[in-house]
Enzyme design. Structure first.
Site, PDB file in Angstrom:
ATOM      1  N   ASP A  53       0.862  -1.175   0.000  1.00 19.25           N
ATOM      2  CA  ASP A  53       0.000   0.000   0.000  1.00 19.25           C
ATOM      3  C   ASP A  53       0.904   1.232   0.000  1.00 19.25           C
ATOM      4  O   ASP A  53       1.546   1.532   1.008  1.00 19.25           O
ATOM      5  CB  ASP A  53      -0.892  -0.014   1.241  1.00 19.25           C
ATOM      6  CG  ASP A  53      -1.822   1.190   1.323  1.00 19.25           C
ATOM      7  OD1 ASP A  53      -1.697   2.102   0.481  1.00 19.25           O
ATOM      8  OD2 ASP A  53      -2.657   1.224   2.245  1.00 19.25           O
ATOM      9  N   TYR A 145      -7.537  14.958  -9.948  1.00 11.45           N
ATOM     10  CA  TYR A 145      -6.501  14.266 -10.718  1.00 11.45           C
ATOM     11  C   TYR A 145      -5.387  15.231 -11.121  1.00 11.45           C
ATOM     12  O   TYR A 145      -4.199  14.915 -10.997  1.00 11.45           O
ATOM     13  CB  TYR A 145      -7.137  13.640 -11.955  1.00 11.45           C
ATOM     14  CG  TYR A 145      -6.217  12.747 -12.750  1.00 11.45           C
ATOM     15  CD1 TYR A 145      -5.806  11.519 -12.244  1.00 11.45           C
ATOM     16  CD2 TYR A 145      -5.780  13.131 -14.009  1.00 11.45           C
ATOM     17  CE1 TYR A 145      -4.968  10.692 -12.989  1.00 11.45           C
ATOM     18  CE2 TYR A 145      -4.945  12.312 -14.756  1.00 11.45           C
ATOM     19  CZ  TYR A 145      -4.546  11.090 -14.235  1.00 11.45           C
ATOM     20  OH  TYR A 145      -3.707  10.281 -14.973  1.00 11.45           O
ATOM     21  N   THR A 180      -6.291   1.674 -22.514  1.00 12.89           N
ATOM     22  CA  THR A 180      -6.394   0.776 -21.362  1.00 12.89           C
ATOM     23  C   THR A 180      -7.875   0.576 -21.048  1.00 12.89           C
ATOM     24  O   THR A 180      -8.715   1.393 -21.436  1.00 12.89           O
ATOM     25  CB  THR A 180      -5.708   1.371 -20.128  1.00 12.89           C
ATOM     26  OG1 THR A 180      -6.415   2.565 -19.732  1.00 12.89           O
ATOM     27  CG2 THR A 180      -4.237   1.695 -20.395  1.00 12.89           C
TER      28      THR A 180
END
Length: 240
Positions: A53, A145, A180
């Site tokens: 993580d 983002y 993707t």
């Protein structure tokens, strides 16, 4: 590419489509790769696959120590781990905003922090982070983002100038649209799903393998004078 053979490399976010292409290319070039993702990714040819993580400093330190033991040290980091979120700013909830920054920006910082002591001790290292065209060019709905990727770019630049005289070279690769499953899902939710693709002057999205080629170059000795750069691999998107 010169210098990749035997390069001991950690790749975070290795389980995604781009991550898999990057790992595959580095392995083909002879690099020894430790592949990190939330769950150990199933990838051929890697020296080790590690669950980590990137937002948890202790867990990441444990993973880097495991990788260093398996590789015999770490020469390079490719910090790819990140998540995407898109929403109008006035509808973006704080938890989502924080989570995007936590994974992309904090995760990049912690990944670099974890590998730097070893690189400093050996007097060399390469750090390649993953930004985005969103780090340098605004777009509606991408507040979280863009903030995260802008932070990644500035973290990278800071590391580059801080450690250049100690043998460590850091750069930030900034892809445009990449073919993707994630981008396909995002496009399916857009009004006019081809709009983003059409803003790439080259007329298409890149393939993951094209991003992997840029990664290989930026880690290689062939890019020895590239330092602190935002390297746009975007089919002309950021120039248009």
């Amino acid at each position: 590419m010169n210098g990749l053979d035997g390069m001991r490399t950690v790749v975070t976010g290795a389980g995604g489509a781009i991550g898999r292409a990057v790992v595959r290319r580095l392995v083909e070039e002879g690099a020894r790769v430790a592949a990190f993702d939330v769950k150990p990714p199933e990838l051929d040819g890697v020296a080790c696959a590690v669950g980590a993580d990137v937002t948890d400093e202790a867990d990441l330190a444990r993973a880097v120590a495991e990788a260093s033991d398996a590789l015999g040290g770490i020469d390079a980091l490719v910090a790819m781990a990140g998540i995407h979120a898109s929403a109008p700013t006035h509808e973006l909830d704080l938890a989502t905003f924080r989570r995007v920054l936590d994974v992309s920006a904090v995760g990049t910082f912690l990944s670099a922090k974890a590998v730097l002591p070893g690189m400093l001790a050996q007097g060399n290292g390469r750090i390649l982070t993953f930004g985005s065209t969103a780090a340098v060019r605004a777009a509606p709905g991408l507040t979280a983002y863009a903030a995260a990727k802008g932070a990644v770019l500035q973290i990278t630049r800071s590391i580059a100038v801080e450690y250049a005289d100690r043998g460590i070279r850091a750069n930030c690769i900034c892809p445009g649209g990449v073919e993707t499953p994630l981008l396909s899902a995002i496009d399916a939710e857009r009004t006019g799903p081809d709009h983003f693709k059409e803003r790439h002057p080259i007329g298409r999205y890149s393939k993951p393998e094209e991003i992997a080629s840029a990664v290989a170059f930026l880690l290689s000795d062939d890019s020895s004078f590239v330092l602190g750069a935002a390297v746009m691999v975007d089919g002309g998107y950021s120039a248009s």
